[in-house]
Motif scaffolding. Structure first.
Motif, short mmCIF file in Angstrom:
data_model
loop_
_atom_site.label_atom_id
_atom_site.label_comp_id
_atom_site.label_asym_id
_atom_site.label_seq_id
_atom_site.Cartn_x
_atom_site.Cartn_y
_atom_site.Cartn_z
N MET A 96 -34.17 3.76 -10.66
CA MET A 96 -34.59 3.64 -9.27
C MET A 96 -35.88 2.84 -9.23
SD MET A 96 -34.64 6.62 -6.54
CE MET A 96 -35.08 7.71 -7.88
N GLU A 97 -35.97 1.93 -8.30
CA GLU A 97 -37.12 1.06 -8.22
C GLU A 97 -38.32 1.83 -7.70
OE1 GLU A 97 -37.62 -3.43 -6.48
OE2 GLU A 97 -35.67 -2.60 -7.02
N THR A 98 -39.52 1.24 -7.89
CA THR A 98 -40.73 1.88 -7.40
C THR A 98 -40.68 2.00 -5.89
OG1 THR A 98 -41.78 -0.27 -7.43
CG2 THR A 98 -42.17 1.16 -9.31
N VAL A 99 -41.61 2.78 -5.36
CA VAL A 99 -41.47 3.21 -3.98
C VAL A 99 -41.76 2.13 -2.95
CG1 VAL A 99 -41.95 5.58 -4.55
CG2 VAL A 99 -43.83 4.06 -4.01
N MET A 159 -36.29 6.57 -19.21
CA MET A 159 -35.35 5.87 -20.08
C MET A 159 -35.12 4.43 -19.61
SD MET A 159 -34.85 7.83 -22.52
CE MET A 159 -33.75 6.69 -23.34
N LYS A 160 -35.11 4.20 -18.32
CA LYS A 160 -35.00 2.82 -17.82
C LYS A 160 -36.15 1.97 -18.36
CE LYS A 160 -34.81 2.93 -13.35
NZ LYS A 160 -34.71 2.42 -11.96
N SER A 161 -37.35 2.51 -18.31
CA SER A 161 -38.52 1.77 -18.80
C SER A 161 -38.43 1.52 -20.29
CB SER A 161 -39.80 2.55 -18.47
OG SER A 161 -39.98 2.65 -17.06
N VAL A 162 -37.96 2.51 -21.04
CA VAL A 162 -37.82 2.35 -22.49
C VAL A 162 -36.81 1.25 -22.81
CG1 VAL A 162 -36.97 3.47 -24.60
CG2 VAL A 162 -38.54 4.69 -23.07
N ALA A 210 -37.89 -1.27 -13.03
CA ALA A 210 -37.31 -2.04 -11.93
C ALA A 210 -36.52 -3.24 -12.42
CB ALA A 210 -38.42 -2.51 -10.98
N LYS A 211 -36.75 -3.65 -13.67
CA LYS A 211 -36.04 -4.80 -14.25
C LYS A 211 -34.82 -4.39 -15.06
CE LYS A 211 -40.18 -7.70 -14.35
NZ LYS A 211 -41.12 -8.49 -15.18
N SER A 212 -34.40 -3.13 -14.91
CA SER A 212 -33.25 -2.65 -15.68
C SER A 212 -31.96 -3.28 -15.19
CB SER A 212 -33.15 -1.12 -15.59
OG SER A 212 -33.01 -0.72 -14.23
N ASN A 213 -31.00 -3.42 -16.11
CA ASN A 213 -29.69 -3.95 -15.74
C ASN A 213 -28.67 -2.81 -15.65
OD1 ASN A 213 -28.82 -3.35 -18.40
ND2 ASN A 213 -29.49 -5.37 -19.12
N GLY A 214 -27.42 -3.16 -15.34
CA GLY A 214 -26.40 -2.14 -15.13
C GLY A 214 -26.13 -1.28 -16.34
N VAL A 215 -26.12 -1.88 -17.53
CA VAL A 215 -25.88 -1.12 -18.76
C VAL A 215 -27.00 -0.13 -18.99
CG1 VAL A 215 -25.66 -1.28 -21.27
CG2 VAL A 215 -24.49 -2.93 -19.81
N GLU A 216 -28.24 -0.57 -18.78
CA GLU A 216 -29.40 0.32 -18.97
C GLU A 216 -29.40 1.44 -17.95
OE1 GLU A 216 -32.21 -3.25 -20.82
OE2 GLU A 216 -32.17 -2.85 -18.66
N GLN A 217 -29.02 1.16 -16.73
CA GLN A 217 -28.92 2.19 -15.72
C GLN A 217 -27.82 3.19 -16.05
OE1 GLN A 217 -28.27 -0.32 -12.33
NE2 GLN A 217 -30.35 -1.16 -12.42
N PHE A 218 -26.71 2.69 -16.57
CA PHE A 218 -25.60 3.56 -16.98
C PHE A 218 -26.05 4.53 -18.07
CE2 PHE A 218 -21.93 4.62 -19.59
CZ PHE A 218 -20.95 4.91 -18.66
N LEU A 219 -26.72 4.01 -19.11
CA LEU A 219 -27.17 4.85 -20.22
C LEU A 219 -28.25 5.83 -19.76
CD1 LEU A 219 -27.32 2.16 -23.06
CD2 LEU A 219 -25.62 3.98 -22.80
N ALA A 220 -29.21 5.33 -18.98
CA ALA A 220 -30.29 6.19 -18.50
C ALA A 220 -29.75 7.28 -17.59
CB ALA A 220 -31.34 5.36 -17.75
N GLY A 221 -28.80 6.94 -16.72
CA GLY A 221 -28.21 7.94 -15.83
C GLY A 221 -27.44 9.01 -16.59
#
Length: 305
Positions: free
Chosen positions: A1-4, A199-202, A214-225
């Motif tokens: 999720m992006e910053t506020v 995890m997105k940041s990592v 905020a610069k995460s891609n779909g794969v990173e969001q999938f794994l972090a989620g």
């Protein structure tokens, strides 16, 4: 999720709060479609008597498929489709609200602990929606065990279940187990949103050398989620077992009484009773929550937020 915050050069198609609500709904529907069969097995494992009917999650799955077919895995799905979509919308909107509230008096980016705190507060809000939705789901998922009880009339669906519960026990009947739901949801969502952001940041750091989720891609969001979904259950599962018991079995006057009964059953080293159905829950947690966040982030991006 992006910053506020929302950058100046980015045009919003809808207000951020509305966007969070819409994206949360979409994510919630994705979660239900992927995760409901696992949830059915979890609830049936949690609410079985002692000695247990099933020897494990796979035995419960085989018995369900044999006795009810694949449709048995989606018993009670109407309630979470209607309810969890809405609940997910509320928790994401509440999370966004608390993020903006924490950000309002500071020009500095929120810390990870602040993002986790916003998640925990959002979990407290969500408890008031989760409780009645999950109560109806538990009733529908476990009514097969009451088929032999004289005079028991099966529920025909979620609306019939809700109406009969309200007629028999009033509004308090729909909120049975609220206290233990709050005790489950606050730490659960603290971990959920905190680990997701962390995890997105990592993942972005490993790819780009900077901690910017905020610069995460779909794969990173999938794994972090997926990992966030697992973490949400690790500290909250015993509370969920107690909640399922008290919502299904009206011989318990309170969640405390249900917890004492479970503790009594656990004597002699049978501590696993507090983790019945844990395997299908964890198996569900990764794909269901990975789907939730990917769909949420995609919807947020589509709405221009």
């Amino acid at each position: 999720m992006e910053t506020v915050g929302v950058t100046e050069d980015r045009q919003e198609l809808v207000p951020r709060a509305v966007g969070d609500f819409v994206a949360g709904t979409m994510g919630g529907w994705a979660q239900v479609v992927v995760g409901h069969p696992f949830d059915t097995i979890k609830v049936r494992m949690q609410t079985q008597p002692n000695p247990p009917i099933y020897s494990g999650g796979m035995d419960c799955l085989r018995a369900t498929l044999k006795g009810e077919g694949a449709a048995g895995l989606y018993k009670g799905v109407t309630s979470p489709l209607a309810g969890i979509g809405f609940c997910n919308a509320v928790v994401f909107a509440a999370n966004g609200f608390f993020l903006r509230l924490l950000q309002s008096n500071s020009s500095q980016p929120l810390t990870l602990s602040q993002k986790a705190m916003a998640g925990g507060l959002a979990g407290g809000v969500m408890s008031f929606l989760n409780c009645p939705v999950e109560l109806l789901k538990v009733k529908l998922q476990t009514q097969h065990a009451l088929a032999t009880v004289p005079g028991f009339k099966p529920y025909t669906g979620v609306f019939n279940c809700g109406l009969r519960t309200f007629q028999e026990r009033g509004i308090t009947g729909l909120y049975r187990g609220l206290g233990i739901t709050i005790l489950r949801d606050i730490p659960s969502f603290w971990a959920y949103f905190g680990l997701y952001e962390g995890m997105k940041s990592v993942f972005v750091y490993r790819r780009l050398g900077e901690f910017d989720g905020a610069k995460s891609n779909g794969v990173e969001q999938f794994l972090a989620g997926g990992l966030a979904g697992i973490s949400a259950w690790l500290g909250a599962y015993p509370q969920d077992v107690i909640k399922s018991r008290v919502q299904m079995d009206y011989t318990y006057k309170s969640a405390r009484e249900a917890a004492r009964a479970l503790a009594q059953e656990a004597k002699g080293g049978n501590w696993r009773i507090f983790f019945r159905g844990f395997a299908p829950t964890i198996l569900r947690a990764f794909p269901a929550n990975a789907a939730t966040f990917v769909v949420y982030e995609w919807t947020v991006k589509t709405l221009g937020l």
